[in-house]
Write a protein that holds these residues in place. Structure first.
Motif, PDB file in Angstrom:
ATOM      1  N   LYS A   1      59.326  25.531 -40.988  1.00 34.33           N
ATOM      2  CA  LYS A   1      59.011  24.185 -41.253  1.00 34.33           C
ATOM      3  C   LYS A   1      57.550  23.801 -41.055  1.00 34.33           C
ATOM      4  O   LYS A   1      56.842  22.951 -41.345  1.00 34.33           O
ATOM      5  N   SER A   2      56.863  24.772 -40.367  1.00 38.88           N
ATOM      6  CA  SER A   2      55.466  24.629 -39.816  1.00 38.88           C
ATOM      7  C   SER A   2      54.691  26.075 -39.602  1.00 38.88           C
ATOM      8  O   SER A   2      55.242  27.162 -39.527  1.00 38.88           O
ATOM      9  N   MET A   3      53.630  26.167 -39.719  1.00 42.67           N
ATOM     10  CA  MET A   3      52.755  27.284 -39.469  1.00 42.67           C
ATOM     11  C   MET A   3      52.930  27.741 -38.115  1.00 42.67           C
ATOM     12  O   MET A   3      52.624  28.799 -37.741  1.00 42.67           O
ATOM     13  N   ASP A   4      53.157  27.063 -37.160  1.00 41.89           N
ATOM     14  CA  ASP A   4      53.357  27.439 -35.773  1.00 41.89           C
ATOM     15  C   ASP A   4      54.235  28.106 -35.783  1.00 41.89           C
ATOM     16  O   ASP A   4      54.552  29.264 -34.828  1.00 41.89           O
ATOM     17  N   ALA A   5      55.457  28.073 -36.624  1.00 45.23           N
ATOM     18  CA  ALA A   5      56.695  28.835 -36.504  1.00 45.23           C
ATOM     19  C   ALA A   5      56.516  30.301 -37.059  1.00 45.23           C
ATOM     20  O   ALA A   5      56.662  31.432 -36.410  1.00 45.23           O
ATOM     21  N   PHE A   6      55.539  30.299 -37.930  1.00 43.24           N
ATOM     22  CA  PHE A   6      54.984  31.577 -38.436  1.00 43.24           C
ATOM     23  C   PHE A   6      54.290  32.192 -37.521  1.00 43.24           C
ATOM     24  O   PHE A   6      54.242  33.590 -37.468  1.00 43.24           O
ATOM     25  N   LYS A   7      53.413  31.725 -36.802  1.00 38.42           N
ATOM     26  CA  LYS A   7      52.434  32.144 -35.708  1.00 38.42           C
ATOM     27  C   LYS A   7      53.335  32.879 -34.706  1.00 38.42           C
ATOM     28  O   LYS A   7      52.990  33.920 -34.041  1.00 38.42           O
ATOM     29  N   LYS A   8      54.569  32.017 -34.093  1.00 39.50           N
ATOM     30  CA  LYS A   8      55.358  32.501 -33.440  1.00 39.50           C
ATOM     31  C   LYS A   8      55.905  34.069 -33.996  1.00 39.50           C
ATOM     32  O   LYS A   8      56.216  34.945 -33.185  1.00 39.50           O
ATOM     33  N   LEU A   9      56.424  34.002 -35.252  1.00 39.50           N
ATOM     34  CA  LEU A   9      56.910  35.017 -35.906  1.00 39.50           C
ATOM     35  C   LEU A   9      56.105  36.066 -35.813  1.00 39.50           C
ATOM     36  O   LEU A   9      56.339  37.395 -35.468  1.00 39.50           O
ATOM     37  N   ALA A  10      54.492  35.957 -35.874  1.00 40.93           N
ATOM     38  CA  ALA A  10      53.825  37.165 -35.675  1.00 40.93           C
ATOM     39  C   ALA A  10      53.790  37.885 -34.459  1.00 40.93           C
ATOM     40  O   ALA A  10      53.788  39.020 -34.316  1.00 40.93           O
ATOM     41  N   ASP A  11      53.773  36.921 -33.416  1.00 42.64           N
ATOM     42  CA  ASP A  11      54.063  37.399 -32.108  1.00 42.64           C
ATOM     43  C   ASP A  11      55.277  38.262 -31.949  1.00 42.64           C
ATOM     44  O   ASP A  11      55.335  39.156 -31.291  1.00 42.64           O
ATOM     45  N   ASP A  12      56.488  37.614 -32.326  1.00 42.90           N
ATOM     46  CA  ASP A  12      57.490  38.357 -32.336  1.00 42.90           C
ATOM     47  C   ASP A  12      57.558  39.718 -32.842  1.00 42.90           C
ATOM     48  O   ASP A  12      58.222  40.714 -32.255  1.00 42.90           O
ATOM     49  N   PHE A  13      57.169  39.686 -34.078  1.00 44.17           N
ATOM     50  CA  PHE A  13      56.870  41.143 -34.992  1.00 44.17           C
ATOM     51  C   PHE A  13      56.174  41.939 -33.981  1.00 44.17           C
ATOM     52  O   PHE A  13      56.518  43.237 -34.028  1.00 44.17           O
TER      53      PHE A  13
END
Length: 300
Positions: free
Chosen positions: A144-156
């Motif tokens: 829903k947001s770029m913040d969610a993708f930013k968290k995914l980058a950290d998770d990856f």
């Protein structure tokens, strides 16, 4: 949307290297397919190794994984990429049992799609112990947001570190949603640019890049040595780009795989994995055999 399929020759094939949406890249379908078919009759293919994503034959795997894998080996594949069909990535076998099966058949079990958010330590330990190269996250879904993708980058990055500790690599497999603009950004670009190359690789699903309106060749060139694996999945030109399930036998669609694979090889792509999810007038196993024949003979 149907008229978009008439504009298929990508800008990078022409040497521009520009990352343009496909609607700005024009050339007809038939020359690519017919040219490829002419080449197939002219010389032996140059790929020594290529694989199959077992999801392409998922119904057969559910019925009898051992028989299915034996058949896949007989078609000429030298590699397989797995997935979790509900019995784990080793299909109810021990990791060493699965390894023995593939080794006996001359298959290299290079990677598997897996839920990397669940029991990753155990999965990575078992995969690394039998010499697998990758665990791949195949799906996170639209965010829903770029913040969610930013968290995914950290998770990856964190998942990549866990995989590295067990002697293998982590990769993310794209779908079309990471190419849809969100808050003025392309999420795929963010993931590419904000994950550590020492920890995170990517598997390009060429079909999803293409149907999202982007050029797989230009994208490979934009991020050299990040796409270590590639899904070889063709697009049926008779179906609208908005059709989510529009794959076809490799070489019978509108994607220029000689050019795509050549670019991949020149930019660090090591593994070429066939995938097909839609079957018209053939069975999944028949399609897998025909796709193997294409890959054995492709030249570029």
């Amino acid at each position: 949307m149907k008229n978009r399929r008439k504009f298929i020759k990508m800008s990078a094939v022409l040497g521009t290297g520009a990352l343009l949406p496909l609607q700005f890249c024009a050339s007809p379908k038939k020359e690519t397919v017919e040219g490829t078919e002419a080449l197939l009759g002219a010389a032996k293919g140059i790929l020594d190794d290529f694989g199959l994503q077992l999801y392409s034959v998922k119904e057969n795997m559910a019925e009898d994984p051992v028989a299915t894998i034996k058949a896949v080996a007989s078609f000429g594949y030298t590699q397989i990429e797995g997935f979790d069909g509900g019995k784990g990535i080793f299909w109810g076998m021990k990791n060493t049992e699965f390894k023995s099966l593939t080794d006996d058949l001359g298959l290299n079990f290079i990677a598997s799609h897996a839920d990397t958010f669940k029991d990753l330590e155990t999965q990575a330990e078992q995969a690394g112990a039998i010499g697998m190269k990758y665990l791949i996250n195949p799906w996170v879904g639209p965010q829903k947001s770029m913040d969610a993708f930013k968290k995914l980058a950290d998770d990856f990055n964190k998942q990549g570190e866990i995989c590295k500790q067990h002697g293998l690599r982590f990769a993310y497999h794209n779908h079309g949603y990471t190419f849809e603009e969100l808050e003025g950004q392309i999420p795929q670009d963010y993931l590419m640019e904000n994950t550590d190359p020492d920890l995170v690789d990517f598997e390009m699903d060429t079909y999803w890049v293409y149907t999202a309106g982007f050029d797989p060749i230009a994208y490979i060139k934009k991020y050299p040595n990040r796409f270590k694996l590639g899904h070889v999945k063709d697009k049926d030109g008779d179906l609208d780009f908005s059709e989510p399930n529009g794959s076809i036998l490799v070489g019978k669609g509108i994607m220029d795989f000689p050019a795509i694979l050549r670019t991949g090889m020149d930019n660090g792509m090591k593994y070429f994995i066939v995938e097909q999810e839609r079957f018209e007038g053939t069975t999944p196993m028949e399609a897998a055999e025909k796709n193997a024949s294409f890959m054995k003979n492709i030249v570029f």
